[in-house]
Structures are given as structure tokens and as C-alpha cells.
Design an enzyme around this catalytic site. Structure first.
Site, PDB file in Angstrom:
ATOM      1  N   GLU A   1       0.874  -1.058  -0.137  1.00 39.92           N
ATOM      2  CA  GLU A   1      -0.079  -0.024  -0.098  1.00 39.92           C
ATOM      3  C   GLU A   1       0.871   1.172   0.054  1.00 39.92           C
ATOM      4  O   GLU A   1       1.978   1.218   0.531  1.00 39.92           O
ATOM      5  CB  GLU A   1      -0.936  -0.072   1.324  1.00 39.92           C
ATOM      6  CG  GLU A   1      -1.713   1.145   1.360  1.00 39.92           C
ATOM      7  CD  GLU A   1      -2.426   1.350   2.938  1.00 39.92           C
ATOM      8  OE1 GLU A   1      -3.473   2.014   2.856  1.00 39.92           O
ATOM      9  OE2 GLU A   1      -2.016   0.506   3.535  1.00 39.92           O
TER      10      GLU A   1
ATOM     11  N   LYS B   1      -9.447   2.103  -3.148  1.00 40.32           N
ATOM     12  CA  LYS B   1     -10.040   1.634  -1.737  1.00 40.32           C
ATOM     13  C   LYS B   1     -11.702   2.336  -1.628  1.00 40.32           C
ATOM     14  O   LYS B   1     -11.807   3.376  -1.759  1.00 40.32           O
ATOM     15  CB  LYS B   1      -9.127   2.163  -0.688  1.00 40.32           C
ATOM     16  CG  LYS B   1      -9.374   1.307   0.486  1.00 40.32           C
ATOM     17  CD  LYS B   1      -8.523   1.918   1.638  1.00 40.32           C
ATOM     18  CE  LYS B   1      -8.937   1.096   2.892  1.00 40.32           C
ATOM     19  NZ  LYS B   1      -7.885   1.437   4.294  1.00 40.32           N
TER      20      LYS B   1
ATOM     21  N   CYS C   1      -5.356  -2.728   2.708  1.00 40.25           N
ATOM     22  CA  CYS C   1      -5.293  -2.583   4.137  1.00 40.25           C
ATOM     23  C   CYS C   1      -6.360  -3.129   4.839  1.00 40.25           C
ATOM     24  O   CYS C   1      -6.766  -4.270   4.900  1.00 40.25           O
ATOM     25  CB  CYS C   1      -4.858  -1.209   4.714  1.00 40.25           C
ATOM     26  SG  CYS C   1      -4.259  -1.053   6.331  1.00 40.25           S
TER      27      CYS C   1
END
Length: 499
Positions: free
Chosen positions: A265, A324, A376
Site C-alpha cells: 500500500e 479503496k 489494508c
């Protein structure tokens, strides 16, 4: 129980703290069952909602302060918050989480049923339902949901492809209730024997399910390399270190012949528009040379407008990207800015106002696989991961857990990925900045990993899978339907008992 004594509350606090050892990295999976059995036995003796609330709250304090106090590290060490304020914020956060087991304690005392009914019906139902609520309320914090402790070694892990983590949590709570009842009841011996038989049946059934293959291998295996740069968090976003970070990942990627190379990430600490064309083309050429693609995390969009926490691919296939969707409040966006905007001034978190990606994004066709990317914290939400299934053949999580230092957090996060692999019948790849970088098989077992806080490349071979587990087909719906039926029965029985 007329009065709450200090030894009783200490027992509840200790039981809560002990349950944390059942999760990664220690993985002593029977302990959460025993811990909940202690909690339930104590609650069965409570005579009021207030007493039940306090017993549950104290258990929750022990559990969450021992289990998620790593939040203090991100607030104080990397967020720049004053130590006293970070400690207070962490305690308040743990207290809010402790309200959920406190609610279980209050709910089970709400109706004047017998201890047996409260133990065997109300407590497991209330436990499962409050964990599910914790998983979505205020965007959700499903960390340390009890079912995660059973992955991958416990027999109860066999139920994960059917009912998901919340179903496993409910079964764990039911076993805890049976244990508590069989130890504390004065009922006939034969009834206590039947309780033990029920526990054994759940264990045997789960163990048998562990051998069921819900999905089937599809296509040729793919070689992979998962890069772990180990870039210190306090250096990651410094402009003077950006070129060194780019050079580190370029060097690590160039050394790998893998078809699919995955960087963590925000591995590249620049906006995509700021990335030198020569650097991007170098990664793309490497992907083409290896007959595959490079997948890397970086912010996309514009600092002057909307920007995203993203992964992009370069290589043999056309460039693709995933933005995301499930953002972390206060870490990646500020909710209700008119009220909480001051937090930006207190926490020195770069890029703390990302835009949310579209919900309907599809898997990335890269490296010979159809990759369901997640970034994440997103792999904490199984019902969101299955949106890209059964189309996806493999799951990939990219993370930066340097925010939490040398704590339990990276290992607990890896256990979330193990549960997602089990629920979906897919392999999961994890590429992280500081750990835990790992290859997880479709049974939730960690096949290989890199030591935390080391720089390195984890190489291996993965197999894509096709098909759907029951959880992929139905998500949490069957478990919620069961709880609904049990809840209606509970309410009906409670109303009949009223004069």
C-alpha cells in the site's frame, strides 16, 4: 448475585485479557472459548441489568485494552499526539468497544428467564449479534471478532466457508455457553452429558468440514513475488527520501522473475501524476519481460481535487486500477468535518482525506489471474470482499502497518486475511511495508511469510480457484436469518412470561 464484588470483577477483567492470547500471534484458540465461558457463567449469576452491564464492561476493558491498545502507537508515535492525550483517546476507544460485551450483559438480564435459557439461548445470540453490529456501526470495527481466533487450526474453522466469521463467532459462543452451563448447573448428570456431546458434535462436524473442497483449481499456477520494503513510517512521506524509496522498490522488483510482482500500500510515496515516466515504464517493461504484471500501491488523482488510495498495474496487460472503498475514519478521511476537522491539526497524518472508490469495481486481470484487490483494513469485511466473487480467482491485500510498530496488530491483521481465504476458497497474497507479508492458501493456512521489520521479497507459486463457497453465495444472510428466528422466539417467550 446481589452485589458485585472486587474479586468477581477482577475475574471478569482477567478473563477478557486472557482471551487475546487466543488470537494471532499466540494462536491459543481454546482460550476465547474458556474466557467467554467464564464471562457467561458470571453473567448467569447477575440479578440486574446494571450488574450484567458492569460485568460485561469490565470483561471488555480487559479484552480490548490488551488486544487493541496498539492504537496508542499510531496516535502518539506516528500521529504526533501528546502522550497523555493519546493514552486518553486509546482508553476511550477501548471503552466504546467494551460497550458491546456490556450490552450482552445487560440484554441477557433484561428478561427474567431461567439461567439455563439465558445461557444457552440469549447469551450466544446477543454475543453474535453485537459483534455483527460492531462490524458495521460507524463504518465498523470488526477487529478481534471472536471467530477470527479459530483460524486456521481450530475445528470451528471448518464452518467458515459456510457461515463466515460471524457464524463461527456464534458457534464459539454457543460452545462457551454449553461449557458454562455444564459446569454451573445442578441439573441431572444426563443433561450435562448431553451438553458435552453437543460440544463434541460441533467440533467433529467442523473438523470434517475442513476437508471439504468448496472451490476447484483453475488455470495454470502463477509465480509471484511479494515485496516488503520496510520503509520507516516517519521517513515514508519525507520528500528527501522519496527517491531512495523508489530506488529500493525498483531494485527489489528487478531482481524477481515472477509473473506477478506486488508492492505494498502506497509503496510509491508520490501521486501517480508525479511518478516519473521512466520509472513507470521501467516497471511495465519488467512486467512484460516476465510475462506478467507489477501491481503497486500509490495515491491517484490530484492533491488539488479528489484523490484515492489505489493500486495500479503495469506490464503485459493494459493498465488497470482499484480505488479503496472502505476508508478508515480519521486515518483516511475525516467524518463530519464541521465537527471533527480539528483532528487534522492534532494528528500529523499525510493524505488524511481520501475519496471513496466505487463499490462495483471488478477484479484486475493481471499476472494470469483475476485479482480481487483490497487495501489494508478492507480485508476485515468479508461481506465486502465477496462483491468481486466468484469472478476473482485470487485475493490480494496490500497494506502499510508501520503505523502500529512492533505490536500484535500486523499478526492480527494477517489472521483477518486467513479468514477471508477460508470464507472464499481462494488463496490470499499479502504485500506489506513492514509485515506480515505472506502467502495464504485456500484453507487459510500461512504457507510462507517474511519476518517483520525486514526488507525482502517473498517468492512462491499460487493457484487460482473457481467456484463459490456457501458464504460467497449468501454472505451473512443465513446467520442473520437464524438470529432473527431465535430473537423472535426469545421475545415471544419473554412476552408470555409477563403477567
Amino acid at each position: 448475585m446481589r452485589r458485585l464484588s472486587s474479586p468477581l470483577l477482577l475475574a471478569s477483567l482477567s478473563a477478557g485479557a486472557l482471551a487475546v492470547a487466543g488470537f494471532a500471534p499466540l494462536g491459543l484458540w481454546p482460550l476465547p472459548m474458556l474466557s467467554l465461558a467464564v464471562l457467561f457463567a458470571l453473567l448467569a449469576r447477575t440479578a440486574s441489568k446494571r450488574a450484567g452491564f458492569l460485568v460485561g464492561l469490565v470483561w471488555g476493558w480487559g479484552f480490548f485494552i490488551a488486544g487493541v491498545s496498539w492504537v496508542f502507537v499510531s496516535l502518539s508515535v506516528y500521529g504526533g499526539m501528546a502522550t497523555w492525550l493519546a493514552a486518553l483517546a486509546t482508553f476511550l476507544f477501548c471503552t466504546v468497544l467494551a460497550l458491546f460485551p456490556a450490552a450482552v450483559g445487560a440484554l441477557q438480564a433484561r428478561w427474567s428467564a431461567s439461567p439455563a435459557w439465558r445461557l444457552l439461548l440469549v447469551m450466544p445470540l446477543a454475543w453474535g449479534a453485537t459483534e455483527w453490529v460492531r462490524g458495521w456501526l460507524f463504518t465498523g470495527f470488526p477487529w478481534l471478532v471472536a471467530g477470527y481466533s479459530q483460524v486456521p487450526a481450530s475445528p470451528l474453522a471448518g464452518y467458515a466457508p459456510l457461515v463466515g466469521v460471524y457464524g463461527v463467532s456464534y458457534l464459539l459462543a454457543l460452545i462457551a455457553a454449553l461449557l458454562a452451563w455444564s459446569v454451573t448447573t445442578r441439573s441431572r448428570l444426563v443433561l450435562r452429558i448431553w451438553a458435552v456431546v453437543a460440544i463434541m458434535a460441533l467440533g467433529v462436524g467442523g473438523q470434517a468440514l475442513r476437508d471439504v473442497d468448496w472451490t476447484t483449481p483453475e488455470g495454470a499456477p502463477t509465480t509471484v513475488a511479494l515485496l516488503q520494503g520496510n520503509i520507516p513510517q516517519d521517513m515514508k512521506w519525507q520528500p528527501e527520501t522519496a527517491q531512495a524509496t523508489l530506488a529500493t522498490y525498483a531494485r527489489m522488483a528487478t531482481a524477481s522473475p515472477a509473473q506477478l510482482i506486488v508492492l505494498p500500500e502506497t509503496a510509491l510515496p508520490l501521486f501517480e501524476s508525479e511518478l516519473p515516466d521512466s520509472y513507470r515504464e521501467g516497471l511495465a517493461a519488467l512486467g512484460r519481460q516476465n510475462g506478467g504484471d507489477v501491481l503497486t500501491g500509490l495515491p491517484t488523482g490530484s492533491p488539488a481535487g479528489a484523490y484515492y488510495n489505489s493500486v495500479i498495474s503495469v506490464g503485459a496487460a493494459a493498465s488497470q486500477r482499484y480505488h479503496k472503498v472502505h476508508l478508515v475514519p480519521f486515518g483516511e478521511y475525516i467524518p463530519l468535518k464541521a465537527v471533527w476537522g480539528w483532528v487534522i491539526e492534532v494528528l500529523h497524518i499525510p493524505l488524511s482525506d481520501f475519496a471513496r472508490g466505487a463499490v462495483g469495481q471488478r477484479p484486475l486481470a493481471i499476472g494470469g489471474q483475476r485479482v480481487a484487490a483490497n487495501i489494508c483494513y478492507e480485508d476485515a469485511f468479508g461481506e465486502e470482499i465477496i462483491r468481486q466473487l466468484p469472478e476473482a480467482s485470487v485475493l490480494v491485500n496490500v497494506s502499510n502497518l508501520a503505523w502500529f510498530g512492533d505490536s500484535f496488530a500486523p499478526w492480527q491483521h494477517a489472521q483477518l486475511s486467513q479468514m477471508r481465504a477460508l470464507e472464499t476458497g481462494r488463496m490470499m497474497l499479502r504485500s506489506t511495508n513492514t509485515g506480515v507479508t505472506a502467502i495464504i492458501d485456500a484453507k487459510g493456512r500461512m504457507l510462507a511469510s517474511l519476518p517483520p521489520f525486514t526488507a525482502g521479497s517473498l517468492s512462491g507459486e499460487i493457484q487460482g480457484y473457481a467456484g463459490s463457497t456457501p458464504y460467497v453465495r449468501w454472505g451473512n444472510a443465513p446467520v442473520l436469518a437464524l438470529w432473527g428466528v431465535l430473537g423472535v422466539g426469545w421475545l415471544a417467550a419473554a412476552l408470555r412470561r409477563r403477567p
